[in-house]
Motif scaffolding. Structure first.
Motif, mmCIF file in Angstrom:
data_model
loop_
_atom_site.group_PDB
_atom_site.id
_atom_site.type_symbol
_atom_site.label_atom_id
_atom_site.label_comp_id
_atom_site.label_asym_id
_atom_site.label_seq_id
_atom_site.Cartn_x
_atom_site.Cartn_y
_atom_site.Cartn_z
ATOM 1 N N UNK A 152 12.100 1.829 -9.350
ATOM 2 C CA UNK A 152 10.977 1.192 -8.284
ATOM 3 C C UNK A 152 11.092 2.227 -7.160
ATOM 4 N N UNK A 153 9.838 2.812 -6.805
ATOM 5 C CA UNK A 153 10.033 4.036 -6.084
ATOM 6 C C UNK A 153 10.210 3.374 -4.604
ATOM 7 N N UNK A 154 9.805 2.135 -4.419
ATOM 8 C CA UNK A 154 9.881 1.719 -2.933
ATOM 9 C C UNK A 154 11.368 1.398 -2.567
ATOM 10 N N UNK A 155 11.825 0.328 -3.788
ATOM 11 C CA UNK A 155 13.136 0.019 -3.389
ATOM 12 C C UNK A 155 14.518 0.796 -4.099
ATOM 13 N N UNK A 167 1.473 1.699 -10.891
ATOM 14 C CA UNK A 167 1.979 3.072 -10.751
ATOM 15 C C UNK A 167 1.147 3.857 -9.753
ATOM 16 N N UNK A 168 1.641 4.411 -8.795
ATOM 17 C CA UNK A 168 0.886 5.324 -8.039
ATOM 18 C C UNK A 168 1.248 6.624 -8.205
ATOM 19 N N UNK A 174 5.700 0.869 -8.365
ATOM 20 C CA UNK A 174 5.781 -0.042 -7.121
ATOM 21 C C UNK A 174 5.593 -1.196 -7.570
ATOM 22 N N UNK A 175 6.622 -2.116 -7.250
ATOM 23 C CA UNK A 175 6.407 -3.822 -7.602
ATOM 24 C C UNK A 175 5.422 -4.463 -6.967
ATOM 25 N N UNK A 176 4.645 -4.967 -7.754
ATOM 26 C CA UNK A 176 3.447 -5.891 -7.572
ATOM 27 C C UNK A 176 3.369 -7.256 -8.068
ATOM 28 N N UNK A 177 2.564 -8.224 -7.782
ATOM 29 C CA UNK A 177 2.384 -9.560 -8.157
ATOM 30 C C UNK A 177 1.720 -9.273 -9.751
#
Length: 243
Positions: A152-155, A167-168, A174-177
C-alpha cells in the motif's frame, strides 16, 4: 554499422516507393529499429516479402546508418507461428504496444525474449486475457515503468488479499472502499505480481487498470487495437477481459 544474423521480428510494415517497404522491427540486441527493405514488393521478390510477415522469427543482416537501417539479407528461422482469429488480433496488439511504448535503438534483450515467449503462448491457445496482462506487466518493468504491486503506497504495509485498492500510476496501490470506481482486490494485484492467473473478475479489473497505466505512459493517447480486440474477444468464453 553492419549487423549480421540479428534475431528479429517485424512489428509493422508499410509500402515505400514502388517496390519497397518501411518496417518497424524488434531486434534482440539493438531494440526497435526502422528498416528499409528495398525491392521486396517486386514480382521477383515474392518469397522474400513472405518472410517479412509478423510473428515470423527471423535472422536479419542490416546496414545501420543514423536512425534507419537497410535490410541486406533475411532468413526465416524455426517454425512459423500461426496466429489466427483472436490470437492474431492479440499479436497485433502486442506489436502496436511495443511500437508505441519503446524508442528506437534502445536495446532490451529481455523484452525480445518476453515478446517471443508471449507469441508462443498465444499460438498454444493459452488465455488471451492472462497472456496479455503478463506481457504488459513485463514490458512496463523492462522499459522502466514497473508496477508497484506489493505494498500500500500510503501506509507502506503489504497488500491485503481481501482489501480493495485503487492503482494510481505515479504512486501505486492505495486502499479504497469496495464500491469505489476502478477498485481492485488486493488478491488480484498480488496474483499479477506472483504470476498467478486470477479469476475472470480479477482479469477484467486488471485489464482496466492496465489500460489506465498504458494510457498514462502514452500521454493520454489510445491504442487502435483496444477497440478491435475488445470486440473480438467478447465472443470467446472466459476471455472477455482480454482487450
Amino acid at each position: 554499422m553492419r549487423i549480421e544474423q540479428q534475431p528479429a521480428y517485424v512489428l509493422h510494415a508499410r509500402a515505400y516507393r514502388e517496390t519497397s517497404l518501411l518496417l518497424e522491427c524488434l531486434t534482440r540486441e539493438h531494440g526497435r529499429l526502422g528498416v528499409v527493405a528495398r525491392g521486396v514488393r517486386g514480382e521477383r521478390s515474392r518469397l522474400r516479402r513472405a518472410q517479412l510477415e509478423p510473428f515470423q522469427p527471423l535472422l536479419m543482416d542490416l546496414l545501420l546508418r543514423g536512425e534507419m537501417a537497410a535490410l541486406t539479407a533475411v532468413e526465416a528461422v524455426g517454425t512459423p507461428l500461426r496466429l489466427s482469429g483472436d490470437a492474431g488480433l492479440a499479436g497485433l496488439y502486442l506489436n502496436e504496444l511495443v511500437v508505441r511504448l519503446t524508442g528506437r535503438q534502445d536495446p532490451f534483450p529481455l523484452l525480445f525474449d518476453a515478446y517471443a515467449q508471449t507469441l508462443g503462448r498465444l499460438a498454444a491457445g493459452e488465455s488471451l486475457a492472462w497472456t496479455l496482462r503478463r506481457f504488459e506487466r513485463d514490458l512496463l518493468e523492462l522499459i522502466g515503468y514497473g508496477l508497484q504491486l506489493q505494498h500500500d503506497s500510503d501506509a507502506g504495509e503489504p497488500l491485503l488479499p481481501d482489501a480493495f485498492y485503487r492503482y494510481r500510476v505515479e504512486q501505486g496501490a492505495v486502499r479504497c472502499a469496495a464500491g469505489s470506481a476502478q477498485a481492485l482486490r488486493g488478491s488480484d494485484l498480488l496474483a499479477l505480481e506472483d504470476d498467478r492467473m486470477p479469476d475472470n473478475r480479477g482479469l477484467k479489473a486488471l485489464r482496466d487498470m492496465m489500460r489506465e497505466v498504458i494510457r498514462f505512459h502514452l500521454g493520454g493517447g489510445e491504442l487502435r487495437a483496444w477497440r478491435v480486440l475488445s470486440m473480438a474477444v467478447s465472443r470467446r468464453p472466459g476471455d472477455n477481459a482480454a482487450g
